[in-house]
Scaffold this motif. Sequence first.
Motif, PDB file in Angstrom:
ATOM      1  N   LEU A 125      14.798  10.368  -3.572  1.00  7.93           N
ATOM      2  CA  LEU A 125      14.233   9.263  -2.813  1.00  7.93           C
ATOM      3  C   LEU A 125      13.371   9.775  -1.664  1.00  7.93           C
ATOM      4  O   LEU A 125      12.315   9.204  -1.362  1.00  7.93           O
ATOM      5  N   GLY A 126      13.789  10.874  -1.055  1.00  9.50           N
ATOM      6  CA  GLY A 126      12.988  11.485   0.003  1.00  9.50           C
ATOM      7  C   GLY A 126      11.611  11.885  -0.511  1.00  9.50           C
ATOM      8  O   GLY A 126      10.594  11.649   0.132  1.00  9.50           O
ATOM      9  N   HIS A 127      11.579  12.468  -1.704  1.00  4.74           N
ATOM     10  CA  HIS A 127      10.292  12.856  -2.295  1.00  4.74           C
ATOM     11  C   HIS A 127       9.432  11.619  -2.604  1.00  4.74           C
ATOM     12  O   HIS A 127       8.222  11.631  -2.404  1.00  4.74           O
ATOM     13  N   ILE A 128      10.103  10.571  -3.090  1.00  2.32           N
ATOM     14  CA  ILE A 128       9.361   9.338  -3.405  1.00  2.32           C
ATOM     15  C   ILE A 128       8.779   8.734  -2.124  1.00  2.32           C
ATOM     16  O   ILE A 128       7.606   8.353  -2.078  1.00  2.32           O
ATOM     17  N   SER A 129       9.608   8.677  -1.064  1.00  2.00           N
ATOM     18  CA  SER A 129       9.107   8.143   0.212  1.00  2.00           C
ATOM     19  C   SER A 129       7.910   8.946   0.677  1.00  2.00           C
ATOM     20  O   SER A 129       6.909   8.388   1.140  1.00  2.00           O
ATOM     21  N   ASP A 130       8.013  10.259   0.548  1.00  3.92           N
ATOM     22  CA  ASP A 130       6.934  11.135   0.988  1.00  3.92           C
ATOM     23  C   ASP A 130       5.632  10.800   0.245  1.00  3.92           C
ATOM     24  O   ASP A 130       4.568  10.684   0.856  1.00  3.92           O
ATOM     25  N   VAL A 131       5.730  10.634  -1.063  1.00  9.65           N
ATOM     26  CA  VAL A 131       4.548  10.256  -1.858  1.00  9.65           C
ATOM     27  C   VAL A 131       3.975   8.939  -1.346  1.00  9.65           C
ATOM     28  O   VAL A 131       2.766   8.795  -1.131  1.00  9.65           O
ATOM     29  N   MET A 132       4.854   7.976  -1.104  1.00 11.67           N
ATOM     30  CA  MET A 132       4.381   6.661  -0.672  1.00 11.67           C
ATOM     31  C   MET A 132       3.750   6.723   0.718  1.00 11.67           C
ATOM     32  O   MET A 132       2.749   6.066   0.999  1.00 11.67           O
ATOM     33  N   TYR A 133       4.359   7.524   1.622  1.00  9.45           N
ATOM     34  CA  TYR A 133       3.783   7.678   2.959  1.00  9.45           C
ATOM     35  C   TYR A 133       2.356   8.231   2.860  1.00  9.45           C
ATOM     36  O   TYR A 133       1.432   7.755   3.513  1.00  9.45           O
ATOM     37  N   ARG A 134       2.203   9.271   2.034  1.00 11.71           N
ATOM     38  CA  ARG A 134       0.874   9.903   1.912  1.00 11.71           C
ATOM     39  C   ARG A 134      -0.143   8.922   1.334  1.00 11.71           C
ATOM     40  O   ARG A 134      -1.294   8.872   1.781  1.00 11.71           O
ATOM     41  N   GLN A 135       0.280   8.182   0.311  1.00 11.35           N
ATOM     42  CA  GLN A 135      -0.666   7.245  -0.310  1.00 11.35           C
ATOM     43  C   GLN A 135      -1.032   6.132   0.681  1.00 11.35           C
ATOM     44  O   GLN A 135      -2.183   5.707   0.739  1.00 11.35           O
ATOM     45  N   ALA A 136      -0.043   5.670   1.443  1.00  8.96           N
ATOM     46  CA  ALA A 136      -0.313   4.614   2.424  1.00  8.96           C
ATOM     47  C   ALA A 136      -1.266   5.121   3.504  1.00  8.96           C
ATOM     48  O   ALA A 136      -2.179   4.408   3.932  1.00  8.96           O
ATOM     49  N   LEU A 137      -1.078   6.387   3.935  1.00  8.19           N
ATOM     50  CA  LEU A 137      -1.973   6.965   4.947  1.00  8.19           C
ATOM     51  C   LEU A 137      -3.381   7.133   4.377  1.00  8.19           C
ATOM     52  O   LEU A 137      -4.377   6.899   5.055  1.00  8.19           O
ATOM     53  N   ALA A 138      -3.446   7.547   3.114  1.00  9.21           N
ATOM     54  CA  ALA A 138      -4.752   7.793   2.496  1.00  9.21           C
ATOM     55  C   ALA A 138      -5.500   6.484   2.231  1.00  9.21           C
ATOM     56  O   ALA A 138      -6.725   6.483   2.139  1.00  9.21           O
ATOM     57  N   HIS A 139      -4.750   5.375   2.129  1.00  5.87           N
ATOM     58  CA  HIS A 139      -5.392   4.093   1.799  1.00  5.87           C
ATOM     59  C   HIS A 139      -4.887   2.972   2.689  1.00  5.87           C
ATOM     60  O   HIS A 139      -4.181   2.075   2.238  1.00  5.87           O
ATOM     61  N   PRO A 140      -5.324   2.988   3.961  1.00  3.65           N
ATOM     62  CA  PRO A 140      -4.868   1.935   4.879  1.00  3.65           C
ATOM     63  C   PRO A 140      -5.346   0.549   4.456  1.00  3.65           C
ATOM     64  O   PRO A 140      -4.807  -0.458   4.919  1.00  3.65           O
ATOM     65  N   GLU A 141      -6.340   0.493   3.573  1.00  4.07           N
ATOM     66  CA  GLU A 141      -6.862  -0.810   3.154  1.00  4.07           C
ATOM     67  C   GLU A 141      -5.959  -1.479   2.112  1.00  4.07           C
ATOM     68  O   GLU A 141      -6.141  -2.649   1.782  1.00  4.07           O
ATOM     69  N   ILE A 142      -4.991  -0.733   1.605  1.00 13.84           N
ATOM     70  CA  ILE A 142      -4.087  -1.279   0.586  1.00 13.84           C
ATOM     71  C   ILE A 142      -2.718  -1.556   1.200  1.00 13.84           C
ATOM     72  O   ILE A 142      -2.201  -0.737   1.968  1.00 13.84           O
ATOM     73  N   ALA A 143      -2.140  -2.712   0.854  1.00 14.11           N
ATOM     74  CA  ALA A 143      -0.780  -3.032   1.317  1.00 14.11           C
ATOM     75  C   ALA A 143       0.224  -2.417   0.341  1.00 14.11           C
ATOM     76  O   ALA A 143       0.266  -2.795  -0.825  1.00 14.11           O
ATOM     77  N   PHE A 144       1.001  -1.453   0.842  1.00 15.45           N
ATOM     78  CA  PHE A 144       2.002  -0.785   0.003  1.00 15.45           C
ATOM     79  C   PHE A 144       3.399  -1.276   0.374  1.00 15.45           C
ATOM     80  O   PHE A 144       3.679  -1.520   1.553  1.00 15.45           O
ATOM     81  N   ALA A 145       4.257  -1.373  -0.628  1.00 19.85           N
ATOM     82  CA  ALA A 145       5.668  -1.638  -0.343  1.00 19.85           C
ATOM     83  C   ALA A 145       6.498  -0.708  -1.201  1.00 19.85           C
ATOM     84  O   ALA A 145       6.161  -0.430  -2.357  1.00 19.85           O
ATOM     85  N   LEU A 146       7.558  -0.187  -0.607  1.00 16.10           N
ATOM     86  CA  LEU A 146       8.512   0.641  -1.361  1.00 16.10           C
ATOM     87  C   LEU A 146       9.909   0.069  -1.146  1.00 16.10           C
ATOM     88  O   LEU A 146      10.344  -0.136  -0.009  1.00 16.10           O
ATOM     89  N   ARG A 147      10.573  -0.211  -2.249  1.00 14.32           N
ATOM     90  CA  ARG A 147      11.958  -0.691  -2.180  1.00 14.32           C
ATOM     91  C   ARG A 147      12.863   0.206  -3.004  1.00 14.32           C
ATOM     92  O   ARG A 147      12.478   0.634  -4.090  1.00 14.32           O
TER      93      ARG A 147
END
Length: 418
Positions: free
Chosen positions: A168-190
Motif C-alpha cells: 500500500l505504501g508503494h501504491i500511495s507513492d505512485v498516486m502521490y507522484r501522479q497527482a503531483l505530475a498532474h494537478p489538473e486531474i482530480a485523483f482519489a485513492l481508497r
Amino acid sequence: MAKIAILDEHIANQIAAGEVVERPASVVKELVENAIDAGATKIEVAVEEGGLQLIRVTDNGSGIEPDDCETAFYRHATSKITSGRDLFQIRSLGFRGEALPSIAAVAKVRLVSSSNDTGLGRVIEIEGGSLKLNEDIAAPQGTDIAVKELFYNTPARLKYMKTIQTELGHISDVMYRQALAHPEIAFALRHNGNTLLQSPGGGDLLQVIAAIYGVNASKGMVAIEAEDLDYRITGFIGRPDLARSNRGGMSTIVNGRYIRNQGLHQAILRAYHTLLPINRYPLVVLMLDMHPSLVDVNVHPAKLEVRFSKEPELNGFVENSVRAVLNGQVLIPQVVRQTIGKGPNRSVIQEQFHFPAPPLGAEEGASATGQTAAAAEGTLRPPGNGGAPAGGAPIGGAPQRSAAAFGAPAAAEGLTLR
Ligand code: ADP
Ligand code: MG
C-alpha cells in the motif's frame, strides 16, 4: 533440426509481465497512466488488501471503441504511436502496448469502457490471458478496469510480495507522484473503503502538495519558474527547514511523466549546497518541459528512467534556476531568544532557529485538503517519505554540510516508485 522457436503470445506476455508488473503498485501506475493518456479529468483508484485482491481504476477519459476493447489486450497493441519515427517524439505516457496484456497474463481482469455518451459500451473479461467475455453493456463514457487476484497464477511472484502495508505504501507513492505530475486531474485513492488521497484537480500544484505533504509543508514552498531556449521549469522548491532524511520528497516530472534521474537530483542538491544540514534532502516538486526529441523515454520497461540528449546543459540550467530562487529568499535562520519563567529567577534562555515566514499566500489553497493530508502524515506515509516532520519544525542546529554529504551514490535511497 532447428532448435529456435518463436514463443507464443501468452508466454511472451508472461515474460513481459515479469518486467512491467513487479508488484501491485506497478499495475496502479500503468492503469493510471492509461487514464491520463485518455484525457481523464477524474481518476479514482480503489484497492483491496494492498492491491493483491483488487485494483480498480475508473476514469472519465475518452474510453475505448467497442471493437478495440479486445485488441487493447494484444501484445504491442497501442493507439499512441504508429511509426518508428514517433518513438522520438513521444508525448503520451504509454507507447509500448505492453501494460494491458502483461497485467491480463497474471490476473483476472474486467474492463468496461465506452467511447461516447450514448450509454453503450463494451465489457471484456480475461483470466490469465484467455478471453472469457466480450459483449455490449450499458456504461458511461470512460473506462473502468478491475484487476483481481494479481499473481494468482504465478505463486512464486505472489510469495515475493511484502506486507499489505508495504504494498500500500508503494501504491500511495505512485498516486502521490501522479497527482503531483498532474494537478489538473482530480485523483482519489481508497484502500478497503478508506480514502487515502484526494487531490482537488483544477491545476493548483500547491493544493496537491498540501494534500500530500500537509498544509505546513505547502506553506514553506517557494514557486520556481525559469525558461531558456530548450527547457522550461515550473513547480515549487521547499525551504531548507522542510528538509527530510531521504530523497523521497524530491519529485522530478518531465513532460508530465514522473521520472527518476540521478543527474537532476544532484543538480538540485548542488543548488541547496550549504543550506542543508548533512544527510538532509529538500522537498522539491520540479516540472520540466522540453521538446520530446530532447528526452528518450524508451530506456526502461516501466519508463521510470529516461535519458536526456543534452544532459550537462539541462543539469546546469536546473542547478542555476533552483539556486537563483534560493538566493532570492531570506533563508538564513534567525536565532530567537526565548526567556522562560517569570520574575527575578528567570534564567533559562532557549534558543531556537526560525526561518522568516515564507512569502507565499498558501493559506486558502491548503485548507480544503487538510483531512487527506493528515492521512498522508500518518502510518500510511510511503517508505520513500521517511517520517520526517512534514513541516514547521525548526531544525536543531545551524545549517551546515560537507561536500561529501551529497557526493555519495544515491542508489536506492528514498524513492520507492516502480
Ligand atoms: P499503451 O499505453 O502503451 O498504448 P496499454 O497496454 O497500456 O498500451 O494500452 C493499450 C491501449 O488501450 C492504449 O493504447 C489505449 O488505446 C487503450 N487504453 C488502455 N487504457 C485506456 C483508458 N483508460 N482509456 C482509454 N483507452 C485506453
Ligand atoms: Mg499504457
